[in-house]
Design a protein around this motif. Structure first.
Motif, PDB file in Angstrom:
ATOM      1  N   TRP A 107     -10.354  -2.715   6.906  1.00 45.81           N
ATOM      2  CA  TRP A 107     -10.073  -1.482   5.687  1.00 45.81           C
ATOM      3  C   TRP A 107      -8.965  -1.917   4.760  1.00 45.81           C
ATOM      4  CZ3 TRP A 107      -6.943   3.147   5.093  1.00 45.81           C
ATOM      5  CH2 TRP A 107      -7.507   3.832   4.485  1.00 45.81           C
ATOM      6  N   LEU A 108      -7.747  -2.119   5.952  1.00 48.32           N
ATOM      7  CA  LEU A 108      -6.241  -2.005   4.815  1.00 48.32           C
ATOM      8  C   LEU A 108      -6.237  -3.842   4.058  1.00 48.32           C
ATOM      9  CD1 LEU A 108      -3.828  -1.967   7.834  1.00 48.32           C
ATOM     10  CD2 LEU A 108      -4.218  -0.252   6.231  1.00 48.32           C
ATOM     11  N   GLU A 109      -6.976  -4.285   4.001  1.00 51.50           N
ATOM     12  CA  GLU A 109      -7.595  -5.174   3.229  1.00 51.50           C
ATOM     13  C   GLU A 109      -7.870  -4.893   1.759  1.00 51.50           C
ATOM     14  OE1 GLU A 109      -7.497 -10.365   3.585  1.00 51.50           O
ATOM     15  OE2 GLU A 109      -9.398  -8.578   5.226  1.00 51.50           O
ATOM     16  N   ASN A 110      -9.317  -4.247   2.376  1.00 48.38           N
ATOM     17  CA  ASN A 110      -9.378  -4.195   0.758  1.00 48.38           C
ATOM     18  C   ASN A 110      -9.137  -2.262   0.460  1.00 48.38           C
ATOM     19  OD1 ASN A 110     -11.914  -5.705   0.883  1.00 48.38           O
ATOM     20  ND2 ASN A 110     -12.274  -5.253   2.781  1.00 48.38           N
ATOM     21  N   PHE A 111      -7.970  -2.153   0.895  1.00 51.97           N
ATOM     22  CA  PHE A 111      -7.411  -0.674   0.324  1.00 51.97           C
ATOM     23  C   PHE A 111      -6.768  -1.060  -1.000  1.00 51.97           C
ATOM     24  CE2 PHE A 111      -4.720   2.795   0.140  1.00 51.97           C
ATOM     25  CZ  PHE A 111      -5.177   3.715   0.509  1.00 51.97           C
ATOM     26  N   PRO A 112      -6.744   0.401  -2.252  1.00 56.91           N
ATOM     27  CA  PRO A 112      -6.422  -0.450  -3.593  1.00 56.91           C
ATOM     28  C   PRO A 112      -4.178  -0.438  -3.585  1.00 56.91           C
ATOM     29  CG  PRO A 112      -7.738   0.995  -3.805  1.00 56.91           C
ATOM     30  CD  PRO A 112      -7.334   0.850  -2.202  1.00 56.91           C
ATOM     31  N   SER A 113      -4.406  -1.934  -3.750  1.00 54.15           N
ATOM     32  CA  SER A 113      -2.736  -1.732  -3.667  1.00 54.15           C
ATOM     33  C   SER A 113      -2.111  -0.771  -4.617  1.00 54.15           C
ATOM     34  CB  SER A 113      -2.718  -3.674  -4.134  1.00 54.15           C
ATOM     35  OG  SER A 113      -3.199  -4.141  -3.040  1.00 54.15           O
ATOM     36  N   LEU A 141       1.011  -1.169   0.088  1.00 51.59           N
ATOM     37  CA  LEU A 141       0.079   0.483   0.308  1.00 51.59           C
ATOM     38  C   LEU A 141       0.972   1.189   0.319  1.00 51.59           C
ATOM     39  CD1 LEU A 141      -2.673  -1.088   2.616  1.00 51.59           C
ATOM     40  CD2 LEU A 141      -2.675  -1.626   0.780  1.00 51.59           C
ATOM     41  N   ALA A 142       0.597   2.057  -0.708  1.00 52.31           N
ATOM     42  CA  ALA A 142       1.206   3.900  -0.610  1.00 52.31           C
ATOM     43  C   ALA A 142       1.075   4.338  -0.048  1.00 52.31           C
ATOM     44  CB  ALA A 142       0.299   4.265  -2.204  1.00 52.31           C
ATOM     45  N   VAL A 143       2.230   4.457   0.698  1.00 51.41           N
ATOM     46  CA  VAL A 143       2.639   5.285   2.292  1.00 51.41           C
ATOM     47  C   VAL A 143       1.600   6.846   2.225  1.00 51.41           C
ATOM     48  CG1 VAL A 143       3.728   6.593   3.715  1.00 51.41           C
ATOM     49  CG2 VAL A 143       3.871   3.944   2.864  1.00 51.41           C
ATOM     50  N   ALA A 144       1.882   7.840   1.116  1.00 54.44           N
ATOM     51  CA  ALA A 144       0.539   8.706   0.691  1.00 54.44           C
ATOM     52  C   ALA A 144      -0.407   8.524   0.803  1.00 54.44           C
ATOM     53  CB  ALA A 144       1.649   9.533  -0.472  1.00 54.44           C
ATOM     54  N   ALA A 145      -1.126   7.492  -0.145  1.00 56.88           N
ATOM     55  CA  ALA A 145      -2.500   7.232   0.141  1.00 56.88           C
ATOM     56  C   ALA A 145      -2.855   6.904   1.232  1.00 56.88           C
ATOM     57  CB  ALA A 145      -2.234   5.894  -1.485  1.00 56.88           C
ATOM     58  N   LEU A 146      -2.242   6.335   2.109  1.00 53.33           N
ATOM     59  CA  LEU A 146      -2.743   5.598   3.441  1.00 53.33           C
ATOM     60  C   LEU A 146      -3.026   6.917   4.078  1.00 53.33           C
ATOM     61  CD1 LEU A 146      -0.648   3.294   4.262  1.00 53.33           C
ATOM     62  CD2 LEU A 146      -3.301   2.866   4.354  1.00 53.33           C
ATOM     63  N   ARG A 147      -1.443   7.892   4.177  1.00 53.73           N
ATOM     64  CA  ARG A 147      -1.354   9.470   4.652  1.00 53.73           C
ATOM     65  C   ARG A 147      -3.112  10.387   4.061  1.00 53.73           C
ATOM     66  NH1 ARG A 147      -3.093  13.281   6.660  1.00 53.73           N
ATOM     67  NH2 ARG A 147      -0.911  15.058   7.967  1.00 53.73           N
ATOM     68  N   ALA A 148      -3.386  10.043   2.722  1.00 52.43           N
ATOM     69  CA  ALA A 148      -3.940  11.176   2.472  1.00 52.43           C
ATOM     70  C   ALA A 148      -5.615  10.688   3.043  1.00 52.43           C
ATOM     71  CB  ALA A 148      -3.910  11.547   0.998  1.00 52.43           C
ATOM     72  N   LEU A 195       7.315  11.711   2.067  1.00 50.40           N
ATOM     73  CA  LEU A 195       6.639  11.004   2.736  1.00 50.40           C
ATOM     74  C   LEU A 195       7.368   8.846   2.984  1.00 50.40           C
ATOM     75  CD1 LEU A 195       4.492  11.139   5.599  1.00 50.40           C
ATOM     76  CD2 LEU A 195       2.734  10.641   3.812  1.00 50.40           C
ATOM     77  N   ALA A 196       7.789   9.016   4.655  1.00 54.98           N
ATOM     78  CA  ALA A 196       7.886   7.756   4.915  1.00 54.98           C
ATOM     79  C   ALA A 196       6.878   7.396   6.377  1.00 54.98           C
ATOM     80  CB  ALA A 196       9.051   7.572   4.858  1.00 54.98           C
ATOM     81  N   LEU A 197       6.951   5.732   6.548  1.00 55.00           N
ATOM     82  CA  LEU A 197       7.130   5.483   8.247  1.00 55.00           C
ATOM     83  C   LEU A 197       7.809   5.085   8.857  1.00 55.00           C
ATOM     84  CD1 LEU A 197       3.844   2.241   6.642  1.00 55.00           C
ATOM     85  CD2 LEU A 197       3.034   4.568   7.788  1.00 55.00           C
ATOM     86  N   THR A 198       7.596   5.754   9.957  1.00 48.67           N
ATOM     87  CA  THR A 198       8.527   5.706  11.270  1.00 48.67           C
ATOM     88  C   THR A 198       8.347   5.405  11.845  1.00 48.67           C
ATOM     89  OG1 THR A 198       7.917   8.252  12.238  1.00 48.67           O
ATOM     90  CG2 THR A 198       9.190   8.126  10.690  1.00 48.67           C
ATOM     91  N   GLY A 199       6.705   4.839  11.938  1.00 46.36           N
ATOM     92  CA  GLY A 199       6.309   3.382  12.828  1.00 46.36           C
ATOM     93  C   GLY A 199       5.239   2.811  12.840  1.00 46.36           C
TER      94      GLY A 199
END
Length: 121
Positions: free
Chosen positions: A90-96, A29-36, A61-65
């Motif tokens: 929700w994550l399971e259905n989030f676009p990869s 999953l794209a980190v920027a898409a998750l943040r948005a 943008l990156a994940l730090t935790g």
């Protein structure tokens, strides 16, 4: 009650979050898409007011935790945002992220191995 499927591994890989599900399926999953798409109250309220959440997301943008929280995971982003908890279903259905996406950032350091038996229910 529907018990969510919990990934057996979570790992930041550059600009993506890798989830490995119990059946062996790997999801990126794209980190920027998750943040948005953050699910916290302030982010939801901003979207309801018509604000574009992607305008303030840094290009690097990156994940730090990564902190599993029972029904989901709390992600900490390099821009300091750490309020959203992302439910497993929700994550399971989030676009990869497409497999052909080239990662330009070095692999991230945020990782978590999730042991379902140790997770609070």
């Amino acid at each position: 009650m529907n018990v969510p499927v919990i990934p057996v591994e979570l790992r930041a890989e550059g600009a993506t979050l890798l989830l490995v599900w119990p059946d062996g399926a790997r999801q990126r999953l794209a980190v920027a898409a998750l943040r948005a798409a953050c699910l916290c109250g302030p982010c939801r309220a901003a979207r309801l007011r018509g604000k574009d959440p992607t305008q303030s997301i840094p290009a690097d943008l990156a994940l730090t935790g990564i902190a599993p929280m029972g029904y989901g995971v709390q992600l900490v982003f390099s821009d300091g945002h750490d309020r959203g908890i992302y439910p497993w279903n929700w994550l399971e259905n989030f676009p990869s992220t497409p497999a052909q996406t080239t990662l330009t950032a070095p692999p991230g350091k945020a990782t978590s191995s999730v042991a379902p038996s140790s997770m609070p229910r």
